[in-house]
Design an enzyme around this catalytic site. Structure first.
Site, short mmCIF file in Angstrom:
data_model
loop_
_atom_site.label_atom_id
_atom_site.label_comp_id
_atom_site.label_asym_id
_atom_site.label_seq_id
_atom_site.Cartn_x
_atom_site.Cartn_y
_atom_site.Cartn_z
N HIS A 97 0.80 -1.23 0.00
CA HIS A 97 0.00 0.00 0.00
C HIS A 97 0.83 1.27 0.00
O HIS A 97 0.33 2.33 0.35
CB HIS A 97 -0.91 0.05 1.23
CG HIS A 97 -1.97 -1.00 1.25
ND1 HIS A 97 -3.25 -0.79 0.78
CD2 HIS A 97 -1.94 -2.28 1.69
CE1 HIS A 97 -3.96 -1.88 0.94
NE2 HIS A 97 -3.19 -2.82 1.50
N LYS A 128 -7.76 14.03 4.68
CA LYS A 128 -6.86 12.87 4.60
C LYS A 128 -5.84 13.04 5.71
O LYS A 128 -5.76 14.11 6.33
CB LYS A 128 -6.17 12.79 3.24
CG LYS A 128 -5.55 14.14 2.79
CD LYS A 128 -5.03 14.08 1.36
CE LYS A 128 -6.09 14.22 0.29
NZ LYS A 128 -6.31 13.01 -0.49
N ARG A 129 -5.04 12.03 5.98
CA ARG A 129 -3.99 12.20 6.98
C ARG A 129 -3.07 13.35 6.58
O ARG A 129 -2.89 13.64 5.39
CB ARG A 129 -3.17 10.90 7.12
CG ARG A 129 -3.85 9.84 7.94
CD ARG A 129 -4.10 10.28 9.38
NE ARG A 129 -2.90 10.27 10.17
CZ ARG A 129 -2.58 9.32 11.05
NH1 ARG A 129 -3.40 8.31 11.28
NH2 ARG A 129 -1.46 9.38 11.73
N LYS A 156 1.31 14.40 0.79
CA LYS A 156 -0.06 14.72 0.35
C LYS A 156 -0.21 16.22 0.07
O LYS A 156 -1.16 16.64 -0.58
CB LYS A 156 -1.07 14.26 1.41
CG LYS A 156 -1.09 12.74 1.60
CD LYS A 156 -2.10 12.32 2.65
CE LYS A 156 -2.05 10.85 3.02
NZ LYS A 156 -2.80 9.99 2.07
N THR A 213 -8.45 6.69 -1.67
CA THR A 213 -9.81 6.15 -1.80
C THR A 213 -10.81 7.26 -1.53
O THR A 213 -11.94 7.21 -2.01
CB THR A 213 -10.04 4.98 -0.82
OG1 THR A 213 -9.52 5.34 0.46
CG2 THR A 213 -9.36 3.73 -1.31
N LYS A 226 -14.57 8.45 -3.30
CA LYS A 226 -15.81 8.79 -2.57
C LYS A 226 -16.34 10.15 -3.04
O LYS A 226 -17.55 10.33 -3.20
CB LYS A 226 -15.55 8.80 -1.06
CG LYS A 226 -15.21 7.42 -0.51
CD LYS A 226 -14.57 7.45 0.88
CE LYS A 226 -13.88 6.12 1.17
NZ LYS A 226 -12.92 6.19 2.28
C1 26V Z 1 2.15 1.81 8.07
C2 26V Z 1 2.50 1.84 9.36
C3 26V Z 1 3.89 1.84 9.69
C4 26V Z 1 4.21 1.76 11.10
C5 26V Z 1 3.21 1.92 12.12
C6 26V Z 1 1.82 1.88 11.75
C7 26V Z 1 1.52 1.85 10.34
C8 26V Z 1 0.20 1.84 9.97
C9 26V Z 1 -0.14 1.81 8.66
C10 26V Z 1 0.83 1.81 7.71
C11 26V Z 1 0.42 1.72 6.30
C12 26V Z 1 0.60 2.93 5.55
C13 26V Z 1 0.18 2.63 4.19
C14 26V Z 1 -1.18 3.15 3.85
O1 26V Z 1 -2.03 3.45 4.65
N1 26V Z 1 -1.35 3.27 2.59
C15 26V Z 1 -2.55 3.80 2.01
O2 26V Z 1 -3.31 2.70 1.59
C16 26V Z 1 -4.51 3.12 0.97
C17 26V Z 1 -5.29 1.87 0.67
O3 26V Z 1 -4.65 1.10 -0.26
C18 26V Z 1 -4.19 3.92 -0.27
O4 26V Z 1 -5.39 4.36 -0.83
C19 26V Z 1 -3.32 5.12 0.08
O5 26V Z 1 -2.92 5.78 -1.09
C20 26V Z 1 -2.12 4.67 0.84
O6 26V Z 1 -1.36 5.77 1.30
#
Ligand code: 26V
Length: 852
Positions: free
Chosen positions: A396, A587-588, A593, A697, A701
């Protein structure tokens, strides 16, 4: 109150709503039929619903209607819906057991579910009946809905995607279990103190959660630490035993995942950590009560809180514990409780595919190997073959710093047997690499699961790629970059392993529920079938030419804006100006971003007006809405939040821009707020630097709710533009190859600042202290970062962005043209249903079949 409850009312449980105790879940229900199939039973009536609701209020909450609190009423309503869904849940489980077919186990550390009540009522077809029934009891349905605290068990896109996917799978009658963690505290509650983000714990369970079913009797023991021992058995076979030195119990909590009006209810199973023994008797008897209780706290810490970082893994040991904890519970549960007894694990892949939602659950790979080799007596090769067929991996991200690695030292200390197995998997794999390429040691080093620098560590994305039967990115561009830039050696080695599945969103929650008036307008025009067949929205295309439809469409938008105004007034004391274009970026908060680019647009407009270079009368009124949480340790992101709030204070108070510019930044953006904001939006901001946003995503929406997008050629924006058409999308900025070129040439943000007076004016205004009471130091880190680093090239895209915003401005003035484009955005976005994503996964990756 209009209805007096007769406390003596005798309520007969019916077959449609068996009165089952709270602690009876589906998985371990008796194998004989416990509830009749709901098929053919008459639909519930309003009177029946009232009776059932009052019964729940009386016997579950222990109050009469006249004495009940809003929470009592909410709990009773939830129980009523739950009872209705229960027969279907049990029926689904019985079907799974009696006619097993291949299913999906979705392994995800996050599920960002949003509120459950409305969704569960919608899926069971009870929403109108419930509303009417409550009215008869003198209760406002909306008030009960807002009583629910949403389970925020995720950070953002990745967690929300998991929630959309399980909704779609249930709706498409695909057997699926979602496995995850029942965090006691989800994503923090964001507040602002003098414009700065302050985090509060999210105690979502404080008032009780009516949607969960705990099964302490099915707790799973999870081991940690210790060492391994080699031995030889009677047949001379080498055997490894893991001798752990501590453990915890995982208690499963089941949640219903109802399909939309199809009678199917899948299961989401989240694990909560508990100490093995409430009190260690020895310590207790020795009088050291405090130590005994501390041990318990230590165990329960594992599922205490969701890590709020969403891009930079901190390598925290507790997080690795969380990952192993939920994965070990889930594999054990699947093998020992879901599969029939005596099932031959050589055939495991005929029953299940474990989908890895990013690298967070990847420790499941050595865990399955451990189960097969150490517990089931498989040989390594044999176990590895099965394992490779049972996993698939979704990536992701593209940010290199977001790829998880675990120090070998830590992993070995926590999971010594798993580290051995990872080494064995690596040896086995690198042997294949050497076979193919000769002794290309550079390549071997590049592809090794073990990195040597800066410290020896395990690259989880490599492990996932090697173990997975398929590896996918989440939008076409992302999947391409994944192959070419993140995992090029692996895509060369296994070209057929790599595939794309573009993300999607559930139309149930994000259109049907969140935008009821648009849904009614659509259904009145093309019928109701679009909700689970979203491509049918195409049938709306001709209506874009119909003036009456356009008028109705505008009325829907206006109504949604009114509803939002009321919410923001109550929730945040924000008073939105009337009649403005609503320009939304939610968004975050992350540098890639580029909320800062949005801010530069805004500060430019403000500066140009107060400097007299821009006549405000030439502008439409525009309200810019931000919603964003920053990771608590991410300084630049928190500074940006502070700056947005301070700019908002100054701009909103300045008479010179009154009626033209307004900034709203409601705190604590979450799924619940998204459901109100998105349907009201005119313009959707999707402005990440090309090549950085894996998919997005939110962008989908917005398009589905009739907002036009201003966006870069990034993530799923690319596909959205292809679907809706160039002329209905405001494209700007560099393409990904242009970004790469500029980076290679050497990027100098200062040169853009020097050569563009508008940009210089905006940045200087921020630097001057105009938004910080004259203090030039407050936002100095942001200013100097933009001028000297600007890693995500906001300044390089600034001119093009300003240009695109001018096009937006002009287009919005043409009401009919804008509405026409908005309708076409809705009509042409059916592709972005998560139902379609699920079909792609099924066809390309899972090879499961829906249950008819
Ligand atoms: C990474 C980490 C790293 C360490 C601690 C906690 C944590 C939690 C989540 C993540 C994942 C980050 C990746 C993420 O959220 N990607 C997003 O995924 C969406 C669904 O596929 C996508 O639409 C977004 O573009 C993408 O940034």
């Amino acid at each position: 109150m209009t209805t007096q409850v007769d406390q003596t009312t005798h309520h007969e449980p019916s077959d449609e709503s068996p009165r089952l105790g709270r602690h009876i879940g589906p998985q371990w229900a008796p194998t004989h039929p416990v509830a009749k199939a709901p098929v053919g039973t008459p639909p519930p009536t309003v009177d029946g619903f009232v009776k059932e609701f009052l019964h729940e209020l009386n016997s579950n909450q222990g109050v009469s209607l006249s004495d009940s609190s809003v929470n009592d009423q909410y709990m009773a309503l939830a129980s009523t819906v739950r009872n209705y869904l229960m027969a279907r849940w049990l029926e689904t489980e019985r079907g799974n057991r009696e006619n097993p077919s291949k299913g999906v186990a979705y392994l995800s550390a996050e599920y960002l579910l949003g509120r459950q009540l409305g969704n569960n009522l919608l899926s069971s077809g009870l929403i109108d009946i419930a509303e009417e029934a409550l009215k008869q009891c003198g209760i406002d349905f909306a008030v009960l809905r807002s009583q629910e605290v949403e389970p925020g068990l995720g950070n953002g896109g990745l967690g929300r995607l998991a929630a959309c996917f399980i909704d779609s799978l249930a709706t498409m009658s695909v057997p699926c279990i979602g496995y995850g963690i029942r965090y006691e505290y989800g994503i923090f509650r964001q507040t602002f103190v003098d414009g700065r983000q302050v985090e509060q714990p999210d105690s979502w369970l404080a008032l009780g959660c009516p949607w969960e079913f705990a099964h302490p009797e099915h707790g799973v023991q999870v081991n940690f630490g210790g060492r391994t021992e080699k031995s030889t058995d009677e047949q001379g076979k080498e055997k490894t035993t893991w001798i752990p030195d501590w453990n915890v119990i995982g208690v499963p909590y089941n949640y219903m995942v109802p399909g939309y009006l199809n009678g199917r209810v899948n299961t989401l199973r989240l694990w909560s950590a508990q100490a093995t023994k409430a009190f260690d008797l020895q310590i207790f008897n020795s009088g050291d009560y405090a130590t005994a209780v501390r041990a318990q706290t230590f165990a329960e810490n594992i599922s205490k809180v969701l890590y709020p970082e969403d891009s930079t893994p901190q390598g925290k040991e507790l997080r690795l514990q969380q990952q192993y904890f939920f994965v070990a519970c889930s594999l054990h549960d699947y093998i020992h409780h879901v599969l029939p007894e005596g099932f031959d694990l050589h055939q495991l892949d005929e029953r299940i595919i474990f989908q890895l939602n990013d690298t967070h659950p990847v420790i499941a790979v050595p865990e399955l190997m451990r189960i097969l080799v150490d517990e089931e007596g498989f040989g390594f090769e044999e176990a590895w073959e099965v394992t490779q067929r049972c996993f698939a991996y979704t990536c992701h991200t593209l940010l290199p710093e977001a790829l998880e690695v675990w120090p070998v030292e830590m992993l070995g200390r926590l999971l010594p047997r798993h580290l051995e197995l990872i080494y064995a998997i690596n040896d086995h794999f690198l042997e294949q690499v050497r076979e193919r390429y000769g002794n290309d040691e550079m390549r071997v080093r590049r592809m090794s699961i073990i990195a040597e620098h800066p410290e020896r560590s395990v690259r989880m994305a490599y492990l996932a790629t090697i173990a997975g039967s398929k590896v996918n990115g989440v939008a076409a561009l992302h999947s391409q970059l994944l192959r070419d830039k993140v995992l090029p050696d692996f895509s060369e080695f296994w070209p057929e392993k790599f595939t794309n599945v573009t993300n999607g969103v559930t139309p149930r929650r994000f259109v049907r529920l969140a935008n009821r008036s648009l849904s009614t307008l659509i259904s009145d025009s093309i019928g109701k079938g679009w909700v689970n067949n979203l491509e049918r929205l195409r049938e709306l295309e001709p209506y874009a030419e119909d003036p009456d439809f356009r008028k109705a469409f505008r009325e829907v938008k206006a109504g949604n804006k009114q509803r939002l105004s009321k919410l923001l007034a109550d929730r945040d004391e924000i008073v939105l100006p009337e009649g403005h274009m609503l320009d939304v970026m939610v968004k975050r908060l992350h540098e890639y971003k580029r909320q800062s680019l949005k801010l530069l647009h805004l500060v430019t407009l403000y500066n140009e007006i107060i400097e007299g270079r821009l006549d405000p009368d030439t502008l439409q009124g525009r309200t810019m809405v931000f919603g964003a949480k920053a990771a608590p340790g991410y300084k630049m992101a928190k500074d940006t939040i502070h700056l947005i709030n301070k700019v908002a204070e100054v701009v909103n108070a300045d008479e010179r821009v009154k009626g033209k510019l307004f900034i709203a930044f409601p705190a604590n953006y979450n799924v619940t707020l998204a459901e109100k904001l998105i349907p009201a939006a005119d313009l959707s901001e999707q402005i990440s630097l090309a090549g950085m946003e894996a998919s997005g995503t939110g962008n989908m929406k917005f398009a589905l709710n009739g907002a036009l997008t201003i966006g870069t050629d990034d993530g799923a924006n690319v596909e959205i533009r292809e679907h809706v058409g160039d002329e209905h999308f405001f494209l700007f900025g560099m393409t990904e190859p242009e970004v790469a070129d500029l980076g290679a040439k050497g990027y100098d943000p200062g040169s853009y600042y020097e050569s563009d007076p508008r940009l210089k004016g905006a940045i200087d205004l921020i630097a001057s202290g105009a938004f910080s009471g004259g203090d030039r130091r407050t936002f100095e880190p942001i200013v100097s970062n933009l001028l000297t680093q600007d890693r995500f090239m906001a300044l390089a895209d600034y001119a093009s962005y300003m240009d695109a915003q001018e096009r937006v401005e002009a287009y919005y003035a043409d009401e009919d043209a804008w509405t026409r484009s908005a309708i076409l955005n809705v009509a042409r976005s059916g592709y972005f249903s998560s139902d379609r994503s699920m079909k792609d996964y099924i066809r390309e990756i899972w090879h499961t079949t829906p249950v008819l």
